[in-house]
Write a protein that holds these residues in place. Sequence first.
Motif, mmCIF file in Angstrom:
data_model
loop_
_atom_site.group_PDB
_atom_site.id
_atom_site.type_symbol
_atom_site.label_atom_id
_atom_site.label_comp_id
_atom_site.label_asym_id
_atom_site.label_seq_id
_atom_site.Cartn_x
_atom_site.Cartn_y
_atom_site.Cartn_z
ATOM 1 N N PHE A 219 0.847 -1.177 0.000
ATOM 2 C CA PHE A 219 0.000 0.000 0.000
ATOM 3 C C PHE A 219 0.885 1.230 0.000
ATOM 4 C CE2 PHE A 219 -2.524 3.363 2.000
ATOM 5 C CZ PHE A 219 -3.589 3.362 1.138
ATOM 6 N N GLY A 220 1.068 1.811 -1.184
ATOM 7 C CA GLY A 220 1.914 2.977 -1.273
ATOM 8 C C GLY A 220 3.251 2.699 -0.641
ATOM 9 N N ASN A 221 3.679 3.589 0.233
ATOM 10 C CA ASN A 221 4.931 3.410 0.943
ATOM 11 C C ASN A 221 4.692 3.225 2.434
ATOM 12 O OD1 ASN A 221 5.341 5.904 -1.220
ATOM 13 N ND2 ASN A 221 6.747 4.204 -1.501
ATOM 14 N N TYR A 222 3.441 2.908 2.817
ATOM 15 C CA TYR A 222 3.123 2.774 4.229
ATOM 16 C C TYR A 222 3.569 1.420 4.771
ATOM 17 C CZ TYR A 222 0.161 6.891 3.761
ATOM 18 O OH TYR A 222 -0.314 8.151 3.542
ATOM 19 N N TRP A 223 3.171 0.373 4.100
ATOM 20 C CA TRP A 223 3.434 -0.969 4.583
ATOM 21 C C TRP A 223 3.403 -1.886 3.375
ATOM 22 C CZ3 TRP A 223 -0.944 1.516 6.978
ATOM 23 C CH2 TRP A 223 -2.109 1.417 6.213
ATOM 24 N N GLY A 224 3.705 -3.138 3.608
ATOM 25 C CA GLY A 224 3.581 -4.090 2.521
ATOM 26 C C GLY A 224 4.738 -5.054 2.472
ATOM 27 N N ASN A 225 4.616 -6.002 1.565
ATOM 28 C CA ASN A 225 5.652 -6.995 1.375
ATOM 29 C C ASN A 225 5.539 -7.548 -0.039
ATOM 30 O OD1 ASN A 225 3.575 -9.048 1.392
ATOM 31 N ND2 ASN A 225 3.593 -8.909 3.632
ATOM 32 N N ASN A 226 6.318 -8.544 -0.337
ATOM 33 C CA ASN A 226 6.311 -9.133 -1.675
ATOM 34 C C ASN A 226 5.561 -10.458 -1.708
ATOM 35 O OD1 ASN A 226 7.935 -7.039 -2.752
ATOM 36 N ND2 ASN A 226 9.772 -8.014 -1.928
ATOM 37 N N SER A 227 4.619 -10.634 -0.784
ATOM 38 C CA SER A 227 3.965 -11.935 -0.649
ATOM 39 C C SER A 227 3.128 -12.320 -1.858
ATOM 40 C CB SER A 227 3.101 -11.970 0.616
ATOM 41 O OG SER A 227 2.087 -10.994 0.557
ATOM 42 N N VAL A 228 2.671 -11.342 -2.628
ATOM 43 C CA VAL A 228 1.933 -11.662 -3.852
ATOM 44 C C VAL A 228 2.885 -11.902 -5.011
ATOM 45 C CG1 VAL A 228 0.385 -10.721 -5.626
ATOM 46 C CG2 VAL A 228 -0.261 -10.607 -3.221
ATOM 47 N N VAL A 229 3.769 -10.940 -5.273
ATOM 48 C CA VAL A 229 4.643 -11.078 -6.443
ATOM 49 C C VAL A 229 5.642 -12.212 -6.289
ATOM 50 C CG1 VAL A 229 4.372 -8.678 -7.134
ATOM 51 C CG2 VAL A 229 6.223 -9.291 -5.573
ATOM 52 N N GLU A 230 5.910 -12.640 -5.048
ATOM 53 C CA GLU A 230 6.834 -13.756 -4.833
ATOM 54 C C GLU A 230 6.111 -15.062 -4.490
ATOM 55 O OE1 GLU A 230 9.684 -12.549 -1.923
ATOM 56 O OE2 GLU A 230 10.651 -11.078 -3.241
ATOM 57 N N CYS A 231 4.794 -15.074 -4.600
ATOM 58 C CA CYS A 231 4.017 -16.276 -4.303
ATOM 59 C C CYS A 231 4.307 -17.345 -5.361
ATOM 60 C CB CYS A 231 2.532 -15.932 -4.288
ATOM 61 S SG CYS A 231 1.438 -17.345 -4.123
ATOM 62 N N ASP A 232 4.694 -18.514 -4.916
ATOM 63 C CA ASP A 232 5.070 -19.586 -5.844
ATOM 64 C C ASP A 232 3.929 -19.947 -6.794
ATOM 65 O OD1 ASP A 232 7.587 -19.731 -4.759
ATOM 66 O OD2 ASP A 232 7.146 -21.428 -3.432
ATOM 67 N N ALA A 233 2.729 -20.067 -6.260
ATOM 68 C CA ALA A 233 1.586 -20.454 -7.101
ATOM 69 C C ALA A 233 1.343 -19.421 -8.193
ATOM 70 C CB ALA A 233 0.340 -20.624 -6.241
ATOM 71 N N LEU A 234 1.384 -18.140 -7.826
ATOM 72 C CA LEU A 234 1.169 -17.083 -8.810
ATOM 73 C C LEU A 234 2.314 -17.014 -9.810
ATOM 74 C CD1 LEU A 234 -0.218 -14.277 -6.456
ATOM 75 C CD2 LEU A 234 -1.525 -15.767 -7.988
ATOM 76 N N GLN A 235 3.546 -17.213 -9.320
ATOM 77 C CA GLN A 235 4.698 -17.209 -10.215
ATOM 78 C C GLN A 235 4.618 -18.344 -11.231
ATOM 79 O OE1 GLN A 235 8.178 -17.179 -7.667
ATOM 80 N NE2 GLN A 235 8.303 -14.945 -7.729
#
Length: 319
Positions: A219-235
Amino acid sequence: MTGIPTTTISSFDGPRPIPLIGLGTGTVTDTGDVVKAAVVEAIKAGYRHFDTATFYGTEKPVGEAIAEALKAGFLKSRGEVFVTTKLWCNSNERDLVLPALKKSLQNLGLEYVDLYLIHWPIKINYEHVKLPVPKELVTAIDIKAVWEAMEESQNLGLTKSIGVSNFSSQKIQEILSFAKIPPAVNQVEMNPRWQQKQLNEFCKKNNILITAYSPLASFGNYWGNNSVVECDALQDIAKSRGKTTAQISLRWLYEQGVSFVVKSFNKDRMKQNLDIFDWALTAEELNKISQIPQRKLVYLHGFVVKEPNGVTAEIDSKL
């Protein structure tokens, strides 16, 4: 509107189209000039829905970008864009809603917004629009009084539609029990790592459109991680389809029947995020995504000053 698909929501003027993908502008590091330039580029790329908030501090550059795009001919009229902004928690009182909206309109340089949302279902007794907030300044919201003021805002034409953000089905049900104008939208965290299946079903039954923020688990620069873009299933799905993991995530949201706002000021990624409408996920791919372990990212207690014994998580339990 451009080639971006739309759906309709209830409004002051009757059913009104809302683009299903929008540009989010929540940021704490980008300057107003950066936000303005990004919105202009997004308009040139085809975006027509822009999401801002009093809390983000980006209403002014969003408005300036729309004015510049109109002057340059990238837009033919104000009616081509859909603008969402939000009521911050320190104005969650009946007598403060209209002044807050009028201030937002002044910042935006607009006569109306298309959608006005209650940002969170709490009251913060704190003049400043900043975080963190001392716990003792966080109190319950008189939702009936605030919602009546939101309805007045729509009846006056200052906003075409009204809705909520970060509201549970229980909180929405409370509004529905007395509302003359029901919420048109509920903007919440939603992505393949936090799929909101029950809330989405509830909102659909009550003709409320979900708008997903943090569609890529940030979310913008407030918080977040790479859990979606690095998700094995999605990759795995992305690799087999020749797509990015972000595109797979956004396409998944689109197929859930929700709208979403993506915060990217990178021109190439802006265009990539729009390239999700001429293909579809298979039943096998959808099933694979449905089995991704779930993890909520955004907790309200993260807004509050930490106490010696830890974060005040009980605040979230009251939402």
